[in-house]
Write a protein that holds these residues in place. Sequence first.
Motif, PDB file in Angstrom:
ATOM      1  N   ALA A 194       0.824  -1.210   0.000  1.00  0.00           N
ATOM      2  CA  ALA A 194       0.000   0.000   0.000  1.00  0.00           C
ATOM      3  C   ALA A 194       0.855   1.256   0.000  1.00  0.00           C
ATOM      4  O   ALA A 194       0.570   2.224  -0.719  1.00  0.00           O
ATOM      5  CB  ALA A 194      -0.941   0.003   1.204  1.00  0.00           C
ATOM      6  N   SER A 195       1.926   1.262   0.792  1.00  0.00           N
ATOM      7  CA  SER A 195       2.796   2.442   0.839  1.00  0.00           C
ATOM      8  C   SER A 195       3.555   2.622  -0.474  1.00  0.00           C
ATOM      9  O   SER A 195       3.849   3.746  -0.878  1.00  0.00           O
ATOM     10  CB  SER A 195       3.788   2.315   2.011  1.00  0.00           C
ATOM     11  OG  SER A 195       4.628   1.187   1.850  1.00  0.00           O
ATOM     12  N   ALA A 198       0.741   3.927  -3.087  1.00  0.00           N
ATOM     13  CA  ALA A 198      -0.197   4.949  -2.603  1.00  0.00           C
ATOM     14  C   ALA A 198      -0.463   6.038  -3.645  1.00  0.00           C
ATOM     15  O   ALA A 198      -1.576   6.549  -3.746  1.00  0.00           O
ATOM     16  CB  ALA A 198       0.326   5.569  -1.315  1.00  0.00           C
ATOM     17  N   PRO A 231      -6.857   8.674  -5.496  1.00  0.00           N
ATOM     18  CA  PRO A 231      -6.955   7.419  -4.738  1.00  0.00           C
ATOM     19  C   PRO A 231      -8.017   6.474  -5.275  1.00  0.00           C
ATOM     20  O   PRO A 231      -7.847   5.252  -5.242  1.00  0.00           O
ATOM     21  CB  PRO A 231      -7.293   7.894  -3.314  1.00  0.00           C
ATOM     22  CG  PRO A 231      -6.769   9.287  -3.238  1.00  0.00           C
ATOM     23  CD  PRO A 231      -6.996   9.859  -4.604  1.00  0.00           C
ATOM     24  N   ALA A 234      -6.577   4.725  -8.246  1.00  0.00           N
ATOM     25  CA  ALA A 234      -5.644   3.679  -7.811  1.00  0.00           C
ATOM     26  C   ALA A 234      -6.403   2.462  -7.302  1.00  0.00           C
ATOM     27  O   ALA A 234      -6.043   1.316  -7.613  1.00  0.00           O
ATOM     28  CB  ALA A 234      -4.730   4.230  -6.716  1.00  0.00           C
ATOM     29  N   ARG A 235      -7.457   2.696  -6.525  1.00  0.00           N
ATOM     30  CA  ARG A 235      -8.260   1.584  -6.008  1.00  0.00           C
ATOM     31  C   ARG A 235      -8.851   0.759  -7.138  1.00  0.00           C
ATOM     32  O   ARG A 235      -8.821  -0.468  -7.120  1.00  0.00           O
ATOM     33  CB  ARG A 235      -9.363   2.154  -5.109  1.00  0.00           C
ATOM     34  CG  ARG A 235     -10.175   1.125  -4.287  1.00  0.00           C
ATOM     35  CD  ARG A 235     -11.426   0.621  -5.015  1.00  0.00           C
ATOM     36  NE  ARG A 235     -12.303   1.680  -5.471  1.00  0.00           N
ATOM     37  CZ  ARG A 235     -13.306   2.173  -4.757  1.00  0.00           C
ATOM     38  NH1 ARG A 235     -13.537   1.728  -3.540  1.00  0.00           N
ATOM     39  NH2 ARG A 235     -14.077   3.125  -5.274  1.00  0.00           N
ATOM     40  N   ILE A 251      -5.631   2.262   0.130  1.00  0.00           N
ATOM     41  CA  ILE A 251      -5.195   3.306  -0.791  1.00  0.00           C
ATOM     42  C   ILE A 251      -6.360   4.251  -1.113  1.00  0.00           C
ATOM     43  O   ILE A 251      -6.190   5.472  -1.190  1.00  0.00           O
ATOM     44  CB  ILE A 251      -4.622   2.669  -2.076  1.00  0.00           C
ATOM     45  CG1 ILE A 251      -3.284   1.978  -1.752  1.00  0.00           C
ATOM     46  CG2 ILE A 251      -4.430   3.712  -3.171  1.00  0.00           C
ATOM     47  CD1 ILE A 251      -2.672   1.245  -2.917  1.00  0.00           C
ATOM     48  N   GLN A 254      -6.831   6.757   1.779  1.00  0.00           N
ATOM     49  CA  GLN A 254      -5.615   7.370   2.312  1.00  0.00           C
ATOM     50  C   GLN A 254      -5.765   8.855   2.625  1.00  0.00           C
ATOM     51  O   GLN A 254      -5.003   9.398   3.430  1.00  0.00           O
ATOM     52  CB  GLN A 254      -4.466   7.183   1.323  1.00  0.00           C
ATOM     53  CG  GLN A 254      -4.681   7.879  -0.016  1.00  0.00           C
ATOM     54  CD  GLN A 254      -3.550   7.641  -0.989  1.00  0.00           C
ATOM     55  OE1 GLN A 254      -2.445   8.154  -0.812  1.00  0.00           O
ATOM     56  NE2 GLN A 254      -3.811   6.838  -2.017  1.00  0.00           N
ATOM     57  N   LEU A 280      -1.189   5.677   6.178  1.00  0.00           N
ATOM     58  CA  LEU A 280      -0.864   6.364   4.925  1.00  0.00           C
ATOM     59  C   LEU A 280      -1.211   7.845   4.990  1.00  0.00           C
ATOM     60  O   LEU A 280      -0.496   8.672   4.422  1.00  0.00           O
ATOM     61  CB  LEU A 280      -1.596   5.703   3.759  1.00  0.00           C
ATOM     62  CG  LEU A 280      -1.110   4.320   3.313  1.00  0.00           C
ATOM     63  CD1 LEU A 280      -1.962   3.806   2.165  1.00  0.00           C
ATOM     64  CD2 LEU A 280       0.360   4.362   2.908  1.00  0.00           C
ATOM     65  N   LYS A 284       1.697  10.348   4.098  1.00  0.00           N
ATOM     66  CA  LYS A 284       1.555  11.147   2.882  1.00  0.00           C
ATOM     67  C   LYS A 284       1.698  12.631   3.204  1.00  0.00           C
ATOM     68  O   LYS A 284       2.424  13.366   2.509  1.00  0.00           O
ATOM     69  CB  LYS A 284       0.212  10.864   2.234  1.00  0.00           C
ATOM     70  CG  LYS A 284      -0.003  11.557   0.895  1.00  0.00           C
ATOM     71  CD  LYS A 284      -1.351  11.172   0.299  1.00  0.00           C
ATOM     72  CE  LYS A 284      -1.606  11.905  -1.015  1.00  0.00           C
ATOM     73  NZ  LYS A 284      -2.942  11.544  -1.574  1.00  0.00           N
TER      74      LYS A 284
END
Length: 517
Positions: A194-195, A198, A231, A234-235, A251, A254, A280, A284
Amino acid sequence: MKKGILPMEGPVLIVDDDANLLLSLRRQFVGKFNLATAQGGPEAIELVRTAQDRNASFAVVVCDMRMPEMDGLQTLAHIHEISPQTILLMLTGNSDQQTTINAINSGHIFRFYNKPCPIPILESGISEAITKFKMLQAEHEILEKTLAGSIKVLIDLVSSTNPVISSHARRIRDYARKLTSDGQFPRHWQLEIASSLALIGQLSLPVELVQKRHAGQSMSVDEQSTLASAPEIARNLITNIPRLGKVAESIYLQDRGFDGSGFPDGGPVGADIPRDARILKVLKDLSEAVEEIGAPNEKSFAILEGKKAQYDPDIFDKIRKCLEVPLAEGQNSSDDDRIDRPVDENSESSLPIKNKAARNISGISSFPTTETARKATLSRKRRRHRIIAVIMASIFLAATGSIAILYDKRSSPPLNEVSASELILQMQMAAKGDVAAASNVYGGKLLVKDGNVQVDGIPRSACIQVSWKLIKTGMLSINGLVAQRVTGTSISKQCDSTNANVLAWSPYQANEKAEEE
């Protein structure tokens, strides 16, 4: 065993408030298991936490339900939070039906046994739990190795596409690694992935918008909305990859504040936000503060203090304790991400990242807004989307293939319908008193006690078929767990051994006549 002294890797921990019982079990299991004991919940939790910090977690924990100060459910809940991969077994009295229900509903108990439990049955349960622990470890290792190379490709793609995003992504990943290596949070591969991913959603955004954001320039409402959607993008990219559902959700959330602020509107609040997403959120924002200040020092965290309500207070304090460097050390740091170091105005490479972004934006804004330029920008966006789609498809296929191989090794032989029917008939005859003890049709044992028929050594496919029929006519226990939900999925999950499932069945008295007819 003395308190605080841990055995070698993969040990079994037995928890009970009865010191004599613990001593007896140690004698019974000597040479069979790498055994540790704890007299009560608090001592057990401390042992599990120490083992986890040493990266040598317990494979199995067997815990009594009735203990003073902290009962078995509370103890196992704490242990699961500290060491999610540990397999949990519970022991309790015969009459405690509510405990059985609570244990089943908790979703973390692998086996449930009545006290006093015969040593051979408990030994068999511990052995199966160790096997399950090893299987989960193997699965995680396959996932990590399979995804590691693909994720590295994604990270390299970020680096080549946008150095500003790459700098932030690298810091977030490095911060997360330090948090787990220093023991602030349990080490698990989901947080690592996840990191690392992200900021992957920002690849789909216009380069100009990302540079504008990191240059600190004002943005329109539409631009802010587009940036906030990263985000979610990304998901959507990774949500369908097997075993990455939790990573995708972390993510996606986040930017969700602990106080309910931030994207998405109407999302979870407080502790309902996944823990990795709460981590996160801090990392972030810290990365952005470091870009401005130059190091994760007191000044960087002072920026975060101004919006501390957005962070989980416990997570924020742990991150600050682990990552904050003394101010003097931060000022003398030679970190590549610093922006307050001396700058050689004749060297483009020595420019601070923020100034580079501003210069790039200045150059972009001077381009004529022609149709050719618009088409070029659109072409770049489509090209990025195609690259991401290809890479994500590769990850999906690799992960799916690896998991398919893993589960193929666990698959059961085809169901022998005749043998399954014979076993049901054999158990029905035993319940009527026609059979006292014998071998069942699959070669395992068949025992009868007080009208309760128990068979073992049952193949998984037969276990599912037999359980589906018997659960409708009596009280059924599958592998030590009471079968309460009559669904194919629930029965399939409980029949989890390839060829060594154990069924215990007691027919309802009212059904006996109907069964005979």
